[in-house]
Design a protein around this motif. Sequence first.
Motif, PDB file in Angstrom:
ATOM      1  N   PRO A 139       9.023  -8.239   8.334  1.00 47.26           N
ATOM      2  CA  PRO A 139       8.918  -7.096   7.415  1.00 47.26           C
ATOM      3  C   PRO A 139       9.195  -5.762   8.097  1.00 47.26           C
ATOM      4  O   PRO A 139       8.658  -5.475   9.163  1.00 47.26           O
ATOM      5  CB  PRO A 139       7.458  -7.164   6.929  1.00 47.26           C
ATOM      6  CG  PRO A 139       7.075  -8.595   7.106  1.00 47.26           C
ATOM      7  CD  PRO A 139       7.793  -9.047   8.346  1.00 47.26           C
ATOM      8  N   GLY A 140      10.051  -4.945   7.485  1.00 47.70           N
ATOM      9  CA  GLY A 140      10.284  -3.605   7.979  1.00 47.70           C
ATOM     10  C   GLY A 140       9.198  -2.675   7.458  1.00 47.70           C
ATOM     11  O   GLY A 140       8.283  -3.106   6.742  1.00 47.70           O
ATOM     12  N   ILE A 141       9.292  -1.396   7.784  1.00 44.47           N
ATOM     13  CA  ILE A 141       8.300  -0.414   7.331  1.00 44.47           C
ATOM     14  C   ILE A 141       9.019   0.693   6.580  1.00 44.47           C
ATOM     15  O   ILE A 141      10.024   1.231   7.062  1.00 44.47           O
ATOM     16  CB  ILE A 141       7.510   0.183   8.510  1.00 44.47           C
ATOM     17  CG1 ILE A 141       6.880  -0.921   9.356  1.00 44.47           C
ATOM     18  CG2 ILE A 141       6.421   1.121   7.984  1.00 44.47           C
ATOM     19  CD1 ILE A 141       6.149  -0.394  10.593  1.00 44.47           C
ATOM     20  N   LEU A 142       8.505   1.038   5.406  1.00 46.16           N
ATOM     21  CA  LEU A 142       9.070   2.094   4.576  1.00 46.16           C
ATOM     22  C   LEU A 142       8.029   3.178   4.334  1.00 46.16           C
ATOM     23  O   LEU A 142       6.829   2.915   4.380  1.00 46.16           O
ATOM     24  CB  LEU A 142       9.524   1.543   3.215  1.00 46.16           C
ATOM     25  CG  LEU A 142      10.441   0.323   3.198  1.00 46.16           C
ATOM     26  CD1 LEU A 142      10.690  -0.104   1.755  1.00 46.16           C
ATOM     27  CD2 LEU A 142      11.749   0.624   3.905  1.00 46.16           C
ATOM     28  N   VAL A 143       8.510   4.381   4.056  1.00 42.74           N
ATOM     29  CA  VAL A 143       7.649   5.475   3.607  1.00 42.74           C
ATOM     30  C   VAL A 143       8.086   5.822   2.188  1.00 42.74           C
ATOM     31  O   VAL A 143       9.281   6.010   1.928  1.00 42.74           O
ATOM     32  CB  VAL A 143       7.768   6.710   4.517  1.00 42.74           C
ATOM     33  CG1 VAL A 143       7.006   7.884   3.909  1.00 42.74           C
ATOM     34  CG2 VAL A 143       7.225   6.392   5.904  1.00 42.74           C
ATOM     35  N   PHE A 176       8.611  -5.567   2.798  1.00 44.38           N
ATOM     36  CA  PHE A 176       8.374  -4.366   3.581  1.00 44.38           C
ATOM     37  C   PHE A 176       6.925  -3.901   3.453  1.00 44.38           C
ATOM     38  O   PHE A 176       6.318  -4.014   2.393  1.00 44.38           O
ATOM     39  CB  PHE A 176       9.287  -3.224   3.110  1.00 44.38           C
ATOM     40  CG  PHE A 176      10.746  -3.538   3.187  1.00 44.38           C
ATOM     41  CD1 PHE A 176      11.461  -3.321   4.349  1.00 44.38           C
ATOM     42  CD2 PHE A 176      11.409  -4.068   2.081  1.00 44.38           C
ATOM     43  CE1 PHE A 176      12.817  -3.627   4.427  1.00 44.38           C
ATOM     44  CE2 PHE A 176      12.761  -4.372   2.137  1.00 44.38           C
ATOM     45  CZ  PHE A 176      13.462  -4.149   3.317  1.00 44.38           C
ATOM     46  N   PHE A 177       6.408  -3.362   4.558  1.00 43.39           N
ATOM     47  CA  PHE A 177       5.143  -2.629   4.496  1.00 43.39           C
ATOM     48  C   PHE A 177       5.489  -1.227   4.001  1.00 43.39           C
ATOM     49  O   PHE A 177       6.504  -0.645   4.421  1.00 43.39           O
ATOM     50  CB  PHE A 177       4.499  -2.534   5.876  1.00 43.39           C
ATOM     51  CG  PHE A 177       4.017  -3.849   6.420  1.00 43.39           C
ATOM     52  CD1 PHE A 177       2.905  -4.474   5.864  1.00 43.39           C
ATOM     53  CD2 PHE A 177       4.660  -4.452   7.486  1.00 43.39           C
ATOM     54  CE1 PHE A 177       2.447  -5.686   6.363  1.00 43.39           C
ATOM     55  CE2 PHE A 177       4.211  -5.668   7.997  1.00 43.39           C
ATOM     56  CZ  PHE A 177       3.096  -6.282   7.430  1.00 43.39           C
ATOM     57  N   VAL A 178       4.680  -0.675   3.113  1.00 45.29           N
ATOM     58  CA  VAL A 178       4.964   0.648   2.554  1.00 45.29           C
ATOM     59  C   VAL A 178       3.810   1.610   2.857  1.00 45.29           C
ATOM     60  O   VAL A 178       2.650   1.325   2.538  1.00 45.29           O
ATOM     61  CB  VAL A 178       5.188   0.579   1.025  1.00 45.29           C
ATOM     62  CG1 VAL A 178       5.474   1.975   0.479  1.00 45.29           C
ATOM     63  CG2 VAL A 178       6.344  -0.365   0.698  1.00 45.29           C
ATOM     64  N   LEU A 179       4.144   2.742   3.477  1.00 44.92           N
ATOM     65  CA  LEU A 179       3.182   3.803   3.747  1.00 44.92           C
ATOM     66  C   LEU A 179       3.466   4.981   2.817  1.00 44.92           C
ATOM     67  O   LEU A 179       4.616   5.201   2.433  1.00 44.92           O
ATOM     68  CB  LEU A 179       3.285   4.275   5.198  1.00 44.92           C
ATOM     69  CG  LEU A 179       3.084   3.234   6.305  1.00 44.92           C
ATOM     70  CD1 LEU A 179       3.313   3.881   7.672  1.00 44.92           C
ATOM     71  CD2 LEU A 179       1.700   2.619   6.235  1.00 44.92           C
ATOM     72  N   ASP A 180       2.437   5.735   2.467  1.00 49.82           N
ATOM     73  CA  ASP A 180       2.676   6.938   1.682  1.00 49.82           C
ATOM     74  C   ASP A 180       3.100   8.066   2.619  1.00 49.82           C
ATOM     75  O   ASP A 180       2.917   7.994   3.842  1.00 49.82           O
ATOM     76  CB  ASP A 180       1.430   7.334   0.880  1.00 49.82           C
ATOM     77  CG  ASP A 180       0.227   7.584   1.769  1.00 49.82           C
ATOM     78  OD1 ASP A 180       0.156   8.660   2.387  1.00 49.82           O
ATOM     79  OD2 ASP A 180      -0.641   6.688   1.866  1.00 49.82           O
ATOM     80  N   GLU A 181       3.675   9.114   2.042  1.00 43.53           N
ATOM     81  CA  GLU A 181       4.223  10.190   2.861  1.00 43.53           C
ATOM     82  C   GLU A 181       3.145  10.922   3.661  1.00 43.53           C
ATOM     83  O   GLU A 181       3.362  11.292   4.817  1.00 43.53           O
ATOM     84  CB  GLU A 181       4.966  11.185   1.972  1.00 43.53           C
ATOM     85  CG  GLU A 181       5.721  12.247   2.750  1.00 43.53           C
ATOM     86  CD  GLU A 181       6.592  13.118   1.863  1.00 43.53           C
ATOM     87  OE1 GLU A 181       6.368  14.340   1.832  1.00 43.53           O
ATOM     88  OE2 GLU A 181       7.497  12.552   1.207  1.00 43.53           O
TER      89      GLU A 181
END
Length: 236
Positions: A139-143, A176-181
Motif C-alpha cells: 500500500p502506498g500513502i496518500l494525503v 492506499f493508506f490515506v492521511l488528512d492534510e
Amino acid sequence: MRLRLLAAAALAAAQIYRPDGARTPFKKSVPTPPRKTSSSHHISDGEHIKLDDGNLPSEIFLGRHTIKKPWTLGKYENNVITVEDMYRIILKRRLHPVAIDFREICHKDMGPTNQSIESICGRKFKDTTRSDRGPAQVPGILVRSTQNPCGLPYRMVDGAHRICRMKAAGISQGCFFVLDEATALSLVVPYPAHGAKAQRIKPIGRYEAIALGWKLAMDYYGIDADCEKRANWTAV
C-alpha cells in the motif's frame, strides 16, 4: 514495556506465511540490549525487517516526500515528510488501506493535463533500483488534498514507483493508506543536507523500531487485492 514485549515476540519468530502460501524467513538477531540508551533509531535500522527473498527491503521505510515547487504543501516549499513518521501515525491510528481509483491520484511527474504513461512514469521505469524495492501491491500513502499540480482529490506522498508499475500492467486502482492534510502538515520537517537522513518528528529507540518494522512487514503481506486482511494469514 509493551513495545519491548512486542519486539521480543517478533524477534522470536523465524518466518512468516505470505499470501501466496510461501514461507519467508526473516533475518534476525537478538543482541543484549543496553540498560540505558539515548540513541535514535530508524525503522529500517538493522536486519529485523529484511526479507531473504528481497521483496521487502528495509530501505522502503527510508523514503521521504519532497515538498518543492510545484509540489508545495500549505506554506511549505522546501521541506520533506518522512515515510517513517507517516507510518508511525498509520500504526498509532490503526488506519487500514482503502481502494482508490488511480484517476483520483496525482503523483510526482504528473501535471494538470492528460499525459502518456511514458511521460509520467518513464523516469521511474529507468530507476530500477527503486522500482524493485518491493511488491507493487504494498500500500502506498496518500494525503487527501487538492494541493497538487493535477488538482486531483489525492496527493501521493509514498509509492509513485509502485503505482507506475501497476499502471503499466493495466491496473486501475490500488490499496492506499490515506492521511488528512492537517496530519501531513504536522509531519513536515526541514529539507535535509545532501546525503543525510531527514529529521523526524519523533526519534525512536531500537525496540520501537524493531516492533514497528515487524508490524509493518507483516501487515504488507497480509493485505489482499481488495485491501482486506487475509483471514488465513498468520505470522509464525
